[in-house]
Scaffold this active site. Sequence first.
Site, PDB file in Angstrom:
ATOM      1  N   CYS A  87       0.843  -1.202   0.000  1.00 51.71           N
ATOM      2  CA  CYS A  87       0.000   0.000   0.000  1.00 51.71           C
ATOM      3  C   CYS A  87       0.880   1.254   0.000  1.00 51.71           C
ATOM      4  CB  CYS A  87      -0.969  -0.035   1.186  1.00 51.71           C
ATOM      5  SG  CYS A  87      -2.353   1.133   1.040  1.00 51.71           S
ATOM      6  N   HIS A 196      -3.456  -5.678   1.099  1.00 48.82           N
ATOM      7  CA  HIS A 196      -2.692  -5.903   2.335  1.00 48.82           C
ATOM      8  C   HIS A 196      -2.575  -7.386   2.695  1.00 48.82           C
ATOM      9  CE1 HIS A 196      -2.366  -1.710   3.934  1.00 48.82           C
ATOM     10  NE2 HIS A 196      -3.348  -1.529   3.075  1.00 48.82           N
ATOM     11  N   GLU A 198      -0.634  -8.675   4.809  1.00 47.30           N
ATOM     12  CA  GLU A 198      -0.386  -8.820   6.254  1.00 47.30           C
ATOM     13  C   GLU A 198      -1.672  -8.865   7.062  1.00 47.30           C
ATOM     14  OE1 GLU A 198      -0.657  -4.327   5.926  1.00 47.30           O
ATOM     15  OE2 GLU A 198      -0.347  -6.080   4.651  1.00 47.30           O
TER      16      GLU A 198
END
Length: 231
Positions: A87, A196, A198
């Site tokens: 991002c 994302h 994560e």
Amino acid sequence: MTAAIGVVTFPGSLDDGDACRAAYLAGARVLRLWHADPDLHGVDAVVLPGGFSYGDYLRCGAIARFSPVMESIIDAAKGGMPVLGICNGFQVLCEAHLLPGALTRNSHLHFRNRDQLLRVESTGTAWTSSFEPGQQILIPVKNGEGRYVADQATLDKLDAEGLVVARYVDGNPNGSQRSIAAIRNPAGNVVGIMPHPEHAVEALTGPSTDGLGFFSSVLRHLAAYERVTTS
């Protein structure tokens, strides 16, 4: 020795803790790197996390690109160190000219936050070797300036040379050209992704655990490199 992944914290980073946890769950040693410290402290790979580095003043990632730690990361990336920009980190990589193109305001001018299906296009990178070509993965996207743009020559080159890492499936959340969600450099050690991974590493909190593959991939890459260099 277990490979060490460094996660950078800039002023305004907000996903650095999540990136640290993802790397830890994948089995890495995790070191936090500070934006004002040029020392990479011997890490084997680096993650530039999501957030709003330096408040997104001037342009997203434009100020972070000149932080002391980035000067070291740029040199290390050119030398082959794996670097993943997520991002805002993707925006920083483009501003640092480690990746081509730019990330601009979403075409509809609205912030988008949703679980997003992606199709993996390139598995020949340090960060995607755990996936299969064409595999569809579900990870969250959350951005207001996530629209990937580039001139036609650059877009054609990305397609021709297999440098698109992932594309959006079932809708394009930000109007990115050619539905591009992630790209790589020719060497495959630098990857920028707008969604994302994560945030998709644990079944309890994510829409899937698909994102863990990015972090397990780089550990496998580093282990293979170590075997080659020590044999």
